[in-house]
Each structure stands twice: as C-alpha cells, then as structure tokens.
Design an enzyme around this catalytic site. Structure first.
Site, short mmCIF file in Angstrom:
data_model
loop_
_atom_site.label_atom_id
_atom_site.label_comp_id
_atom_site.label_asym_id
_atom_site.label_seq_id
_atom_site.Cartn_x
_atom_site.Cartn_y
_atom_site.Cartn_z
NE ARG A 61 8.63 83.66 38.86
CZ ARG A 61 8.27 83.11 40.01
NH1 ARG A 61 7.03 83.21 40.43
NH2 ARG A 61 9.14 82.46 40.73
CD GLU A 98 9.37 74.09 53.49
OE1 GLU A 98 9.03 74.64 52.43
OE2 GLU A 98 8.71 73.22 54.06
P1 AMP Z 1 9.18 84.14 50.17
O1 AMP Z 1 10.61 84.52 50.45
O2 AMP Z 1 8.76 82.88 50.84
O3 AMP Z 1 8.22 85.28 50.46
O4 AMP Z 1 9.09 83.80 48.63
C1 AMP Z 1 8.97 84.81 47.70
C2 AMP Z 1 9.70 84.51 46.42
O5 AMP Z 1 9.52 83.17 46.01
C3 AMP Z 1 9.15 85.39 45.32
O6 AMP Z 1 10.26 85.90 44.58
C4 AMP Z 1 8.27 84.48 44.50
O7 AMP Z 1 8.50 84.69 43.13
C5 AMP Z 1 8.63 83.07 44.90
N1 AMP Z 1 7.46 82.27 45.38
C6 AMP Z 1 7.27 81.80 46.64
N2 AMP Z 1 6.17 81.06 46.73
C7 AMP Z 1 5.62 81.05 45.49
C8 AMP Z 1 4.44 80.46 44.93
N3 AMP Z 1 3.58 79.71 45.66
N4 AMP Z 1 4.18 80.68 43.62
C9 AMP Z 1 5.02 81.43 42.87
N5 AMP Z 1 6.14 82.00 43.34
C10 AMP Z 1 6.46 81.82 44.63
#
Ligand code: AMP
Length: 173
Positions: A61, A98
């Site tokens: 995305r 996670e």
């Molecule tokens: P993080 O590594 O936890 O910051 O997760 C970020 C990545 O996971 C990004 O590339 C987002 O597209 C996806 N992501 C994580 N949580 C969500 C969420 N609640 N809704 C949509 N995309 C998410």
C-alpha cells in the site's frame, strides 16, 4: 488545513486479518480522486522547500501512495519489497512481528550514497516495518530526510521505534 475530513474515506474493519486487529482500509480513499489527490498534496506540502532525490515506499500500500508522490515531487521512486520479489542484488532486514517474522528487501543500487530519501507507508503501527526500512536505506548510504505515513495508530507508539527520524503523519487515531 486540517485533514480530519479524510477519515471519512478510511473504513475500519474489525478482526481483519486476524482477531483483535482493527484494520484501517484505505481503498475507499483511493476510489475518490479528490481525496486521493488531497493526500498527495498534503505530503508535498510537508516537503515544501526541501530537496528529495527519492521516495522509498513499502510494499504494497506504500507503493500506491509513494508512486504519485514521487511523480509530483519530480524525484525517483524506490520500492522496498517483501522477500524474494526484487530480481537483482538486494540487501535485507528481518524484523519480528507479533507472531513470527517478516523480511524486507531493497535493491543494493537503488539509492546512491548521500541521496536524500523520504520513507513512505500507509500506516505507522508498532513501527517495526518502518524501522527495518530505515535501516535498509541507511545501509546503502542514503540520507533519510524523514518518514511520512497517511495514518498513525498513536496508541502503539511506533514513533518511539524510529529514533531521531522526523515523522510526519496525516491522520491520527
Ligand atoms: P508496523 O510494523 O506494526 O508499524 O505495521 C505497519 C505495516 O503493517 C504497514 O505496512 C501497514 O500497512 C500494516 N498495518 C499494521 N497495522 C495495520 C492496521 N491496523 N490497518 C492497516 N494496516 C496495518
């Protein structure tokens, strides 16, 4: 100008892709050319007056937002991809999720030493993905000028993972 009206175009999907996750779906925003271009303009404004050599965005995305931003800025677009997708020599970073782990890759020659790079993705959640991407940009010698996200899930405190990086987010939850 506040952008909170754009939240109307972000749909919350409970328990996707797994129980307990509230997924922020940006596809309604992509369907609306007015809202989509407002987002790209808002990212452009953040960078006003700064020189940028490349927008590096995270699959998949991040690509949808990063490519039009790179064109609007008149700079290069660099894809940071999931494991095994880039065809030439890559460098990689593995990071913990996670459950399990994930791996991001970057073409070794996509960014030249000293080039100014903006990292872009749709959502900043825990910050693990962005941190891995920043490490890749730095490993090839890129100068990170900041990290920008359409959405920040503030309660997950992802900013804290990104050290001194200038973090810009358009919509906060
Ligand atoms: P993080 O590594 O936890 O910051 O997760 C970020 C990545 O996971 C990004 O590339 C987002 O597209 C996806 N992501 C994580 N949580 C969500 C969420 N609640 N809704 C949509 N995309 C998410």
């Amino acid at each position: 100008m506040p952008l909170t009206h754009l939240k109307h175009f972000i749909h919350d999907v409970p328990d996707f892709p797994s129980p307990g996750i509230l997924f922020r779906d940006i596809t309604p925003l992509l369907l609306d050319p007015g809202a989509f271009s407002e987002v790209i303009r808002a990212f452009e404004e953040i960078l006003e007056g700064r020189s940028v050599d490349a927008v590096a965005a995270i699959e998949s995305r991040g690509f949808v937002l990063g490519a039009p931003l790179a064109l609007a800025l008149g700079c290069g677009f660099v894809p940071i991809r999931k494991a095994g997708k880039l065809p030439r020599e890559t460098i990689a970073r593995e990071y913990a999720l996670e459950y399990g782990s994930n791996r991001l890759e970057l073409h070794r020659d996509a960014i030249l030493p000293g080039q100014k790079v903006l990292l872009l993705d749709d959502v900043l959640a825990t910050g693990g993905t962005a941190r891995a991407a920043i490490e890749l940009i730095r490993e090839v010698g890129g100068t990170l000028i900041g990290a920008a996200f359409l959405i920040e899930l503030t309660f997950l405190e992802g900013r804290g993972q990104l050290g001194e990086t200038a973090v810009h987010t358009l919509l906060r939850y």
